[in-house]
Design an enzyme around this catalytic site. Structure first.
Site, PDB file in Angstrom:
ATOM      1  NE  ARG A 281      -3.019   0.336   3.265  1.00 16.75           N
ATOM      2  CZ  ARG A 281      -2.329   0.416   4.410  1.00 16.75           C
ATOM      3  NH1 ARG A 281      -1.550   1.464   4.647  1.00 16.75           N
ATOM      4  NH2 ARG A 281      -2.424  -0.541   5.315  1.00 16.75           N
TER       5      ARG A 281
ATOM      6  CE1 TYR B 264     -16.712  12.930 -15.012  1.00 17.79           C
ATOM      7  CE2 TYR B 264     -16.194  12.775 -12.685  1.00 17.79           C
ATOM      8  CZ  TYR B 264     -16.592  12.180 -13.859  1.00 17.79           C
ATOM      9  OH  TYR B 264     -16.877  10.854 -13.875  1.00 17.79           O
TER      10      TYR B 264
ATOM     11  CG  ASP C 217      -9.950  17.306 -13.823  1.00 18.55           C
ATOM     12  OD1 ASP C 217      -9.273  16.726 -14.696  1.00 18.55           O
ATOM     13  OD2 ASP C 217     -11.007  16.842 -13.364  1.00 18.55           O
TER      14      ASP C 217
ATOM     15  CE  LYS D 270     -13.182   9.447 -17.724  1.00 21.33           C
ATOM     16  NZ  LYS D 270     -13.465  10.643 -16.969  1.00 21.33           N
TER      17      LYS D 270
HETATM   18  C1  PLP Z   1     -13.724  10.967 -15.582  1.00 21.78           C
HETATM   19  C2  PLP Z   1     -13.309  12.256 -15.006  1.00 21.78           C
HETATM   20  C3  PLP Z   1     -13.014  12.385 -13.627  1.00 21.78           C
HETATM   21  C4  PLP Z   1     -13.184  11.244 -12.634  1.00 21.78           C
HETATM   22  O1  PLP Z   1     -12.290  10.210 -12.875  1.00 21.78           O
HETATM   23  P1  PLP Z   1     -12.590   8.650 -12.547  1.00 21.78           P
HETATM   24  O2  PLP Z   1     -11.333   8.000 -12.996  1.00 21.78           O
HETATM   25  O3  PLP Z   1     -13.808   8.270 -13.328  1.00 21.78           O
HETATM   26  O4  PLP Z   1     -12.824   8.568 -11.083  1.00 21.78           O
HETATM   27  C5  PLP Z   1     -12.589  13.628 -13.162  1.00 21.78           C
HETATM   28  N1  PLP Z   1     -12.469  14.689 -13.997  1.00 21.78           N
HETATM   29  C6  PLP Z   1     -12.758  14.603 -15.311  1.00 21.78           C
HETATM   30  C7  PLP Z   1     -12.612  15.814 -16.175  1.00 21.78           C
HETATM   31  C8  PLP Z   1     -13.192  13.400 -15.859  1.00 21.78           C
HETATM   32  O5  PLP Z   1     -13.490  13.339 -17.172  1.00 21.78           O
END
Ligand code: PLP
Length: 394
Positions: free
Chosen positions: A57, A109, A182, A207
């Site tokens: 961990r 998001y 982000d 993504k």
């Molecule tokens: C998908 C997404 C998230 C969240 O990520 P997960 O891996 O699904 O928890 C946060 N910010 C953006 C812009 C996203 O597209």
């Protein structure tokens, strides 16, 4: 570079993606490919002493390799990985204490919005949501207890671009406010927020960074040593860590990030330009088009746009439904950033949890379609959009 004896002083993006973090001493056979180390525990030379790892961990060789590679791609000192993008967000938000205040953009998001609204406020953390394209509104949102500014650029699904440098300067003029960007929509290949004054970059690696729609994972990337120590403590204490198998897959995906992003960028821009000329399309929301309201800021802080953008047509819900159900190459599904092209209707899918008033206020209507342009042949993608638009408007 993790590799000892690597002679190139300033490797390019693709070279860095392939070599950074790789340490052949993690396995005994001088393997060129980083091994998947599944061991949850590591042998110690003496009680209380350890070489590099002791328990899975708190650290793992496969995860370490990925984290070093992620840091290098943003030109940063540190990177930490988490079991999802929201896990990264939860860990970063856990830097705050009861009574602290967050300023966040008003079209975040959905999952981040939900975490801030439904969980953080319950833990006694205040949140103000505001339009980050309006500096006066952002200025008036600061309070004495503001500790964190959370922004996304471009936003989803409206592709608003906000000025990272200007917002970071504003935050710093209010004391010790941590600025988080982000960067999921663009990746380190198209935008490096630390270069514009941000403190932490957050990624949903799910993504584009992984890009194969087969792993859920997140990351935080930063330069500050003290913040890194605090985040490492939280990563281990909260336990939101990814598996070595998944770390292997994401690390493998990074080797083709430069190639994939170049193609996403090129295909999406070609489709955006094609849609702009289509008689049934009323608006194309793509930061790479000169018609985009923040095109100049986009040019300053991005080296191009990825495959995700939106457009509006002249019909309504009926035409959107026929269009989306008629697509044959684009798949009707949520999410973005994979090699496969996706299309969706935000009002009924990704943004369905927003109230009708909020959707209207933000301008998310039933004629707004979001595309995630993948890596298929561009001619096939355009033919597909063309035939589906014909069916929707015949
Ligand atoms: C998908 C997404 C998230 C969240 O990520 P997960 O891996 O699904 O928890 C946060 N910010 C953006 C812009 C996203 O597209």
């Amino acid at each position: 570079m993790g590799d000892q004896g690597f002679l190139v002083q300033k490797p390019g993006f693709a070279t860095t993606a392939i070599r950074a973090g790789h340490d052949p001493s993690y396995c005994t056979s001088e393997a060129v490919v980083t091994p998947i180390v599944t061991s949850t525990t590591f042998k110690q030379p003496a009680p209380g002493e350890y070489k590099r790892f002791k328990y899975g961990r708190s650290g793992n060789p496969t995860r370490n390799t990925l984290e070093q590679c992620l840091a290098a791609l943003d030109g940063a000192k540190h990177a930490l990985t988490f079991s999802s993008g929201l896990g990264a967000t939860t860990t970063i938000a856990s830097l705050l204490s009861q009574g602290d205040h967050i300023i966040a953009s008003d079209d975040l998001y959905g999952g981040t919005d939900r975490l801030f609204r439904a969980v953080m406020t319950r833990l006694g953390i205040e949140v103000t949501f505001t339009d980050f394209t309006n500096m006066e509104l952002v200025k008036s949102a600061f309070k004495k207890n503001t500790k964190l500014m959370w922004l996304e650029t471009p936003t989803n699904p409206l592709l608003k671009v906000v000025d990272i440098a200007a917002l970071s300067r504003l935050a710093k003029s209010h004391g010790d406010v941590i600025v988080v960007v982000d960067n999921t929509f663009l990746t380190s290949y198209l935008q490096r927020p630390l270069d514009f004054g941000a403190d932490i970059i957050m990624y949903s690696l799910t993504k584009y960074m992984n890009g194969h729609s087969d792993v859920i994972m997140g990351a935080a990337v930063l330069n500050d040593d003290e913040l890194n120590t605090r985040l490492r403590f939280l990563q281990n204490s909260l336990g939101i860590v990814p598996s070595p198998m998944d770390c292997y897959l994401v690390n493998r995906s990074l080797k083709t990030l430069a190639l994939r992003m170049e193609q996403h960028k090129k295909s999406a821009l070609t489709i955006a330009q094609w849609l702009e000329k289509h008689p049934k399309i009323t608006e194309v929301l793509h930061p790479g088009l000169p018609t985009h309201p923040q095109h100049e800021i986009a040019k300053k802080q991005m080296t191009g746009h990825s495959g995700t953008f939106s457009f509006r047509h002249s019909g309504g819900l009926k035409e959107s439904k026929i269009f989306l159900s008629s697509l044959q190459v684009f798949i009707l599904a949520e999410s973005l950033g994979g090699y496969e092209s996706l299309a969706e209707l935000p009002t009924l899918m990704t943004h369905a949890s927003l109230s009708p008033e909020r959707l209207e206020l933000l301008g998310i209507t039933d004629s707004l379609i979001r595309l995630s342009v993948g890596l298929e042949d561009i001619d096939d993608l355009i033919k597909d959009l063309d035939q589906a638009l014909k069916l929707a408007f015949e």
